[in-house]
Structures are given as C-alpha cells and as structure tokens.
Design an enzyme around this catalytic site. Structure first.
Site, PDB file in Angstrom:
ATOM      1  N   ASP A  98       0.797  -1.228   0.000  1.00 20.94           N
ATOM      2  CA  ASP A  98       0.000   0.000   0.000  1.00 20.94           C
ATOM      3  C   ASP A  98       0.829   1.277   0.000  1.00 20.94           C
ATOM      4  O   ASP A  98       0.347   2.333   0.422  1.00 20.94           O
ATOM      5  CB  ASP A  98      -0.974  -0.010   1.185  1.00 20.94           C
ATOM      6  N   ASP A 168      -6.951  -4.284  -4.979  1.00 23.73           N
ATOM      7  CA  ASP A 168      -6.657  -2.972  -4.383  1.00 23.73           C
ATOM      8  C   ASP A 168      -5.359  -2.362  -4.943  1.00 23.73           C
ATOM      9  O   ASP A 168      -5.202  -1.140  -5.006  1.00 23.73           O
ATOM     10  CB  ASP A 168      -6.513  -3.068  -2.864  1.00 23.73           C
TER      11      ASP A 168
HETATM   12  N1  GLY Z   1      -7.023  -1.884   0.619  1.00 16.59           N
HETATM   13  C1  GLY Z   1      -7.739  -2.468   1.692  1.00 16.59           C
HETATM   14  C2  GLY Z   1      -9.199  -2.241   1.623  1.00 16.59           C
HETATM   15  O1  GLY Z   1      -9.710  -1.685   0.668  1.00 16.59           O
HETATM   16  O2  GLY Z   1      -9.863  -2.625   2.551  1.00 16.59           O
END
Ligand code: GLY
Length: 390
Positions: A98, A168
């Site tokens: 992330d 994601d």
């Molecule tokens: N990237 C983690 C979520 O969207 O929960």
C-alpha cells in the site's frame, strides 16, 4: 425522505460550501494527528500503527483543501504528517503493497504541489520498495507481508500469502508510473503494466465483476485460484474491490494509453452501475451478498464515483455525460444518507464497511477516513479545484 429537486450544480455548490467549513474546523483540531475513524466522543484520535495503509488519506485531504483554498494551515499540517510518516520507509517488514496509498497522498502530493526535493526522494524510495515486491515468475506485485502460514491467509480462507495479489493494488500502481516519469526510467512502468495485465487476466471476470485475490505459487508463478477475501465469499463481488478496479484500471489507462485498461475500467464500471441502480445508488458491501441483512459501504460509493469521473475524462462528450451523471447519482445518494456536516464533530461520512463478515459490527457502516478523502476528491474535481494525486 423528501425528494431533492436541486440540480447537480446546486447540490455541488452546497456541498462545497459545507466542506470548506467542516474541513477548516477539522484541520484546526486534528492538525498532524493521523486519523482513521472518530472515537466514541465523535472526535479523531491518532492511529496507533504508523504503518497503517490508510495513513496517507488525511494528508491527501489536506493537500486537496490546500489546492482548493490556498490556506496555509492545510499545507503545514500535511507536511507535519509526512514528517511523521517517513519512518515507515526504514522498516520494509512493516510495509505491504500500500505504498501508493501512503506516499502518493503525502510525499508525492507535496512534491507535485511544492517541488520539495525531500518529498520527491521519499516518493522515489516508496516506489522502489513497491517495485521490489514484484514476483518475476507470476508477474504480479505481492500484496500483504507475512510468513507463508500467516493469520491473514487463514482469515481469508487459507493459503500462502507470499503468492497473493489483490485488486486494491491497482491504486498503488500510479506511484510506479510517477517514478518512471520522474526518473525517465521505464523499469517501474513495466512492472506496473505487467501487474495490471495479470490483474486483468486473473481477477476481473467476463461480466465485469471481480475477485478480491488471485493466488499464485510464489516460487513457480503458477496461477492457483481466487480465495474469498473481504467480501461475502469466494466467487462473490466485494464492492470496494469493484471500486478499486473501476478507478485503478482507468488510472492505468491514463498513465499508459493502453485502451484495454480503459475497456476493463468501463466493464467494471457498468457492472457497478447496474448493481447500484437497483439499490438507490448505494453500494451493498458485496454485490452478491444475501438479501438480508442489508449492509452498505459508503467508501465503495465514493471510490466508484471518482473512478467514473476519471473514465469520463477519457471518453467523448456524449459518453462522458453518462459516467458523470452516474457519479453524481452515487455521490448525492451517499451524501444524503451518510453525511454529517456539523463542524463540531470529526469525519463527514459514516456508512463505511471494512469487510463483510464482522461479528462485532464495529467495522460495519461506520465512518472511515477514505470515504471522506474520495468524497472531497470528487467534489473538488467537479468544481475544477482539485489536485490530481494519482
Ligand atoms: N485496501 C484495503 C481495503 O480496501 O480494505
């Protein structure tokens, strides 16, 4: 509820005015704390984990507001948060994929807006760390960090997370596109395109619905299966994952000009629009969840709206009207149902749901910081006052 007869423009202007008041008060109270969700007192408190994937959204909101208003208080708080956030770059084992969410909205936004060379270096370090997660055999960027028998894997139905990619990550790829452009070096770009291609092939289904996860053998790169993830179950369609796909593929199109990415973004967008059109433009947590209990996710709504506005920017006027109108419907429904504009309390939108299976209910239809980030991004974009942070 009374029918809202205002035009989209009237609604937008009204929300913008309320945003200015709310964010000014929030910024004065929160400053360089890093919020996620307000406590029982209705106020934001500092997150405990400095490496939390959501820690870029508050500075991202501050940079957006600084762009829109020029108010120094926003810039100064955003720089202060970044100063705190930079320690995570020294601890690769605390980081997952992330890095885009964390550093596009902090360091890269700072650099784009002010040209600060330290912010640029931090953005490039984050990009290098993200690129290092690329699995050469499977052609994907590894999602979560942890051992082969991690708790994360068990929670999602079992499996070796060393070989997992998730939808994601499409939103983290712009950090790599940015680094390639900044350094005039194709390495980062190639990794991003390769990952996006693998996601297209193993995560998106032909009807525009998505899996959350694709699992590969981490040694051979062989595709194995699609574990369930944060949605209702394996084979269902978690709405926030869908929204990451809409916006993420549209962004990969913006950065590469590869038409297939725009087509994938549209395919996922049409699936989301069809589903939301029958629930009053509010997204269920999972588009394939059981009829009862009804639970929504405002974060998926706001992200989808931003993705639709991104698509609208890349198609002809007639087609753009369709995506923009759908974005307005989603924004207006979400705002009407979930917004709290009282400047005396922190957070704008409630209604955010972190994952479908939540026995305590503590993560269901609650305020989550990124619902606010994407609401602000959408509103400022529609007003022509936003900062491009991806
Ligand atoms: N990237 C983690 C979520 O969207 O929960």
């Amino acid at each position: 509820m009374e029918e809202d007869t205002r035009s989209n423009q009237e609604w937008l202007d009204g929300v913008y005015d309320k945003l200015l008041v709310k964010m000014k008060a929030e910024c004065a109270r929160v400053g360089t704390k890093i919020p996620y969700s307000p406590g029982a007192d209705g106020m934001y408190h500092d997150v405990e984990d400095i490496a939390n994937w959501t820690n870029g959204f508050w500075p991202g909101m501050l940079w957006q507001m600084y762009e829109a208003t020029g108010d120094e208080a926003y810039r100064s708080a955003a720089v202060g948060v970044e100063e705190r956030l930079k320690v995570v770059l020294e601890d690769p084992e605390a980081l997952g994929h992330d890095l885009g969410f964390m550093f596009l909205q902090s360091s890269v936004a700072n650099y784009r807006k002010t040209g600060d060379p330290g912010a640029r270096r931090r953005g490039l370090l984050a990009a290098a760390e993200l690129a290092s997660r690329y699995n050469l055999e499977g052609k994907f960027i590894r999602a979560w960090t942890g051992p082969r028998d991690s708790e994360q894997g068990k929670k999602m139905g079992g499996g070796d997370i060393r070989g997992w990619m998730i939808i994601d990550c499409m939103m983290n790829l712009p950090l790599l596109y940015w680094a390639s452009e900044e350094l005039d070096d194709p390495r980062f770009y190639k990794i991003a395109v390769s990952h996006a291609r693998t996601a297209q092939q193993t995560i998106v289904r032909p009807d525009g619905s998505c899996n959350h996860i694709a699992a590969f053998d981490p040694d051979t790169g062989e595709y194995l299966n699609n574990p369930g993830g944060q949605g209702y179950r394996q084979g269902s369609s978690w709405s926030r994952g869908q929204s990451w796909a809409v916006y993420g593929f549209a962004l990969s199109y913006r950065h590469t000009g590869d038409k297939s990415f725009l087509d994938t973004a549209k395919q996922c967008a049409h699936y989301c629009i069809a589903n939301m059109a029958v629930t009053g433009w509010l997204p269920l947590v999972d588009y394939r969840q059981p009829a009862q209990p009804v639970k929504y996710d405002s974060t998926a709504a706001m992200i989808t709206a931003c993705g639709l506005l991104e698509i609208a920017g890349h198609v002809e006027e007639n087609e753009a009207r369709f995506y923009t109108e759908a974005a307005y419907r989603i924004l207006r429904a979400g705002e009407a149902r979930f917004a709290d504009w009282d400047p005396g309390r922190d957070s704008i939108l409630t209604g955010g749901t972190y994952f479908y299976h939540d026995p305590t209910g503590e993560n269901t239809e609650v305020p989550i910081i990124y619902a606010d980030y994407f609401l602000i991004e959408a509103v400022l974009r529609l007003k022509g006052k936003g900062l491009f942070e991806w």
